[in-house]
Design a protein around this motif. Structure first.
Motif, PDB file in Angstrom:
ATOM      1  N   SER A 159      -6.874  -3.072   2.130  1.00 59.44           N
ATOM      2  CA  SER A 159      -7.028  -1.636   2.324  1.00 59.44           C
ATOM      3  C   SER A 159      -8.313  -1.362   3.082  1.00 59.44           C
ATOM      4  O   SER A 159      -9.324  -2.030   2.867  1.00 59.44           O
ATOM      5  CB  SER A 159      -7.071  -0.946   0.961  1.00 59.44           C
ATOM      6  OG  SER A 159      -7.400   0.408   1.106  1.00 59.44           O
ATOM      7  N   LEU A 217       0.825  -1.209   0.000  1.00 57.33           N
ATOM      8  CA  LEU A 217       0.000   0.000   0.000  1.00 57.33           C
ATOM      9  C   LEU A 217       0.859   1.259   0.000  1.00 57.33           C
ATOM     10  O   LEU A 217       0.456   2.283  -0.560  1.00 57.33           O
ATOM     11  CB  LEU A 217      -0.975  -0.006   1.171  1.00 57.33           C
ATOM     12  CG  LEU A 217      -2.045  -1.105   1.102  1.00 57.33           C
ATOM     13  CD1 LEU A 217      -2.927  -1.071   2.343  1.00 57.33           C
ATOM     14  CD2 LEU A 217      -2.877  -0.989  -0.164  1.00 57.33           C
ATOM     15  N   ASP A 276       0.519   6.231  -7.067  1.00 54.07           N
ATOM     16  CA  ASP A 276      -0.588   7.147  -7.321  1.00 54.07           C
ATOM     17  C   ASP A 276      -0.045   8.532  -7.672  1.00 54.07           C
ATOM     18  O   ASP A 276      -0.514   9.167  -8.618  1.00 54.07           O
ATOM     19  CB  ASP A 276      -1.497   7.216  -6.091  1.00 54.07           C
ATOM     20  CG  ASP A 276      -2.640   8.195  -6.267  1.00 54.07           C
ATOM     21  OD1 ASP A 276      -3.483   7.969  -7.155  1.00 54.07           O
ATOM     22  OD2 ASP A 276      -2.683   9.181  -5.508  1.00 54.07           O
ATOM     23  N   THR A 327      -5.117  -0.677  -7.344  1.00 51.50           N
ATOM     24  CA  THR A 327      -4.113  -0.589  -6.283  1.00 51.50           C
ATOM     25  C   THR A 327      -2.857  -1.346  -6.696  1.00 51.50           C
ATOM     26  O   THR A 327      -1.736  -0.877  -6.468  1.00 51.50           O
ATOM     27  CB  THR A 327      -4.673  -1.142  -4.958  1.00 51.50           C
ATOM     28  OG1 THR A 327      -5.828  -0.391  -4.597  1.00 51.50           O
ATOM     29  CG2 THR A 327      -3.647  -1.062  -3.839  1.00 51.50           C
ATOM     30  N   ALA A 348       1.786   1.671  -3.540  1.00 49.14           N
ATOM     31  CA  ALA A 348       0.641   2.213  -4.270  1.00 49.14           C
ATOM     32  C   ALA A 348       0.496   3.713  -4.012  1.00 49.14           C
ATOM     33  O   ALA A 348       0.151   4.476  -4.927  1.00 49.14           O
ATOM     34  CB  ALA A 348      -0.640   1.475  -3.886  1.00 49.14           C
TER      35      ALA A 348
END
Length: 140
Positions: free
Chosen positions: A85, A16, A23, A101, A19
């Protein structure tokens, strides 16, 4: 400005977190792409950007580029896709959200491992996929 050295191996960073970085990388590249294409009005820029950065679009991009990915890239994408998430998607189903993701994790991984050429290739594929009209349509 001095560039900070990444002290952690990106292969060990939480999916995450990858990610999160991916992003930001995608957002900058999409903005560059839209401005280079002549789009300059802020409200139109934001609307146009959604075509590239929505979970639906990113999930479609993954389907379009999957065969172009290396085994390592697929593994990173799967790790991101499978990360748990707490966020609930608003305009996509959970499968699309997880694929997006994973895509962002891949972009973050490539950025943090300084694989600029490969990152550029994948982002170019992604932009072409959306521009060609093959990406899933988004609701505005």
């Amino acid at each position: 400005m001095k560039q900070d050295k990444l002290t952690r191996d990106p292969r060990q960073i939480n999916a995450l977190a990858l990610a999160y970085m991916g992003d930001a990388v995608l957002e900058v590249r999409v903005r560059q792409h839209l401005i280079a294409a002549g789009e300059v009005k802020p409200n139109l820029l934001q609307r146009a950007a959604v075509r590239y950065v929505s979970a639906k679009a990113q999930a479609s991009i993954v389907e379009g580029i999957w065969e172009r990915l290396t085994e390592e890239e697929k593994a990173v994408l799967k790790r991101g896709r499978n990360a748990k998430s707490a966020t609930v998607p608003k305009n996509a189903n959970i499968a699309e959200y997880r694929l997006s993701t994973g895509f962002e994790a891949l972009l973050g991984f490539l950025y943090l491992t300084r694989q600029e050429k490969r990152l550029d290739e994948i982002l170019s594929y992604a932009l072409e996929w959306v521009d060609s009209g093959l990406a899933a349509p988004t609701k505005e």
